[in-house]
Scaffold this active site. Structure first.
Site, PDB file in Angstrom:
ATOM      1  N   HIS A 175      -4.238  56.614  79.769  1.00 33.02           N
ATOM      2  CA  HIS A 175      -3.902  57.282  81.013  1.00 33.02           C
ATOM      3  C   HIS A 175      -2.693  58.910  80.484  1.00 33.02           C
ATOM      4  O   HIS A 175      -1.750  57.369  80.367  1.00 33.02           O
ATOM      5  CB  HIS A 175      -3.889  56.600  82.612  1.00 33.02           C
ATOM      6  CG  HIS A 175      -2.808  56.003  82.788  1.00 33.02           C
ATOM      7  ND1 HIS A 175      -2.154  55.080  82.588  1.00 33.02           N
ATOM      8  CD2 HIS A 175      -1.567  56.015  83.355  1.00 33.02           C
ATOM      9  CE1 HIS A 175      -1.075  54.488  82.558  1.00 33.02           C
ATOM     10  NE2 HIS A 175      -0.795  55.231  83.765  1.00 33.02           N
ATOM     11  N   HIS A 194       2.710  61.781  78.764  1.00 35.25           N
ATOM     12  CA  HIS A 194       2.425  61.274  77.576  1.00 35.25           C
ATOM     13  C   HIS A 194       1.622  60.612  78.074  1.00 35.25           C
ATOM     14  O   HIS A 194       0.794  60.376  79.159  1.00 35.25           O
ATOM     15  CB  HIS A 194       3.891  60.378  77.713  1.00 35.25           C
ATOM     16  CG  HIS A 194       4.155  59.889  78.184  1.00 35.25           C
ATOM     17  ND1 HIS A 194       4.758  59.961  79.556  1.00 35.25           N
ATOM     18  CD2 HIS A 194       4.016  58.235  78.805  1.00 35.25           C
ATOM     19  CE1 HIS A 194       4.744  59.224  80.322  1.00 35.25           C
ATOM     20  NE2 HIS A 194       4.411  58.225  80.145  1.00 35.25           N
TER      21      HIS A 194
HETATM   22  P1  ATP Z   1       9.607  55.896  88.004  1.00 33.43           P
HETATM   23  O1  ATP Z   1       9.504  54.926  87.495  1.00 33.43           O
HETATM   24  O2  ATP Z   1      11.007  55.952  88.084  1.00 33.43           O
HETATM   25  O3  ATP Z   1       8.668  57.064  88.330  1.00 33.43           O
HETATM   26  P2  ATP Z   1       8.649  56.751  84.584  1.00 33.43           P
HETATM   27  O4  ATP Z   1       7.398  55.957  85.497  1.00 33.43           O
HETATM   28  O5  ATP Z   1       8.074  58.206  85.001  1.00 33.43           O
HETATM   29  O6  ATP Z   1       9.401  57.227  86.537  1.00 33.43           O
HETATM   30  P3  ATP Z   1       9.462  54.320  83.488  1.00 33.43           P
HETATM   31  O7  ATP Z   1      10.126  53.824  85.246  1.00 33.43           O
HETATM   32  O8  ATP Z   1      10.714  54.155  82.467  1.00 33.43           O
HETATM   33  O9  ATP Z   1       9.586  56.060  84.211  1.00 33.43           O
HETATM   34  O10 ATP Z   1       8.142  54.272  82.592  1.00 33.43           O
HETATM   35  C1  ATP Z   1       8.055  55.384  81.182  1.00 33.43           C
HETATM   36  C2  ATP Z   1       6.416  54.563  80.981  1.00 33.43           C
HETATM   37  O11 ATP Z   1       6.480  53.600  80.509  1.00 33.43           O
HETATM   38  C3  ATP Z   1       5.378  55.336  81.744  1.00 33.43           C
HETATM   39  O12 ATP Z   1       4.995  56.403  81.579  1.00 33.43           O
HETATM   40  C4  ATP Z   1       5.253  53.841  83.058  1.00 33.43           C
HETATM   41  O13 ATP Z   1       4.126  54.409  83.445  1.00 33.43           O
HETATM   42  C5  ATP Z   1       5.224  53.547  81.529  1.00 33.43           C
HETATM   43  N1  ATP Z   1       5.547  51.769  82.866  1.00 33.43           N
HETATM   44  C6  ATP Z   1       6.844  51.851  83.559  1.00 33.43           C
HETATM   45  N2  ATP Z   1       7.003  50.424  83.329  1.00 33.43           N
HETATM   46  C7  ATP Z   1       5.627  49.626  83.534  1.00 33.43           C
HETATM   47  C8  ATP Z   1       5.078  48.590  83.283  1.00 33.43           C
HETATM   48  N3  ATP Z   1       5.935  47.258  83.954  1.00 33.43           N
HETATM   49  N4  ATP Z   1       4.628  48.238  82.572  1.00 33.43           N
HETATM   50  C9  ATP Z   1       3.830  48.763  82.353  1.00 33.43           C
HETATM   51  N5  ATP Z   1       4.143  50.483  81.729  1.00 33.43           N
HETATM   52  C10 ATP Z   1       5.293  50.774  82.395  1.00 33.43           C
END
Ligand code: ATP
Ligand code: MG
Length: 170
Positions: A121, A39
């Site tokens: 990205h 995504h």
């Molecule tokens: P994990 O954190 O367990 O590796 P994930 O990153 O796929 O898994 P989430 O952390 O729930 O899952 O993130 C969902 C989406 O939001 C992803 O695209 C992630 O890059 C983005 N994201 C997560 N935290 C932030 C943040 N603090 N700021 C901006 N984008 C974020």
């Protein structure tokens, strides 16, 4: 509930991105994102109360976004989490505008904070062993979009899963 707004790739593009993830994984190791999770995050909302999530569902279902085409043309990495991604060398004005408009609505309502920097990205790998991306094949992929989705991120023993809660008009 942990929520974010994202563009989800159409099936043919998802498949191409999955192939790129395989290529990157063979080169860089780490954890390959499953195809169904690929995504482009437009806005990360973080933890949201259920009542507020219901309001977001309504808002997204009534939303229309300007259709656009994003051109993926480069590999990239985020060093600390070892993320390997594909994206674009030049900032895409339409995506930047869309992200800005979303935050223009979300921020006054108290849904998280607008990030200081927006780097559109698609994450392909996490915890990569190397971020040497020089020998990876060139990328030339158009992404036509006309809808965004509200996604819930949950974690279970198998890892992170995404679930679509709402799709905008389109
Ligand atoms: P994990 O954190 O367990 O590796 P994930 O990153 O796929 O898994 P989430 O952390 O729930 O899952 O993130 C969902 C989406 O939001 C992803 O695209 C992630 O890059 C983005 N994201 C997560 N935290 C932030 C943040 N603090 N700021 C901006 N984008 C974020
Ligand atoms: Mg994360």
């Amino acid at each position: 509930m942990r929520l974010f707004l994202a563009l989800m790739p159409p099936p043919a593009l998802r498949e191409r991105l999955g192939e790129l993830a395989d290529t990157a994984h063979a080169r860089c190791g780490g954890r390959r994102m499953p195809d169904e999770s690929l995504h482009l995050t437009l806005a990360f909302l973080g933890d949201v109360e259920e009542a507020s999530a219901a309001e977001l569902v309504e808002w997204v279902q009534g939303l229309t976004i300007p259709p656009g085409e994003w051109h993926l043309d480069c590999w990239g990495g985020f060093r600390r989490p070892g993320i390997v991604w594909v994206g674009a060398q030049a900032a895409d004005p339409a995506l930047v505008r869309l992200q800005g408009q979303l935050w223009g609505t979300l921020e006054p309502l108290g849904f998280g904070t607008r990030p200081a920097k927006f780097v559109p990205h698609v994450t392909l790998l996490r915890r990569a062993a190397t971020l040497q991306l020089e020998d990876l094949p060139p990328i030339e992929l158009p992404w036509s979009y006309n809808q965004l989705e509200l996604i819930e991120s949950t974690t279970d023993e198998r890892g992170v899963r995404y679930r679509s809660l709402a799709i905008s008009q389109g």
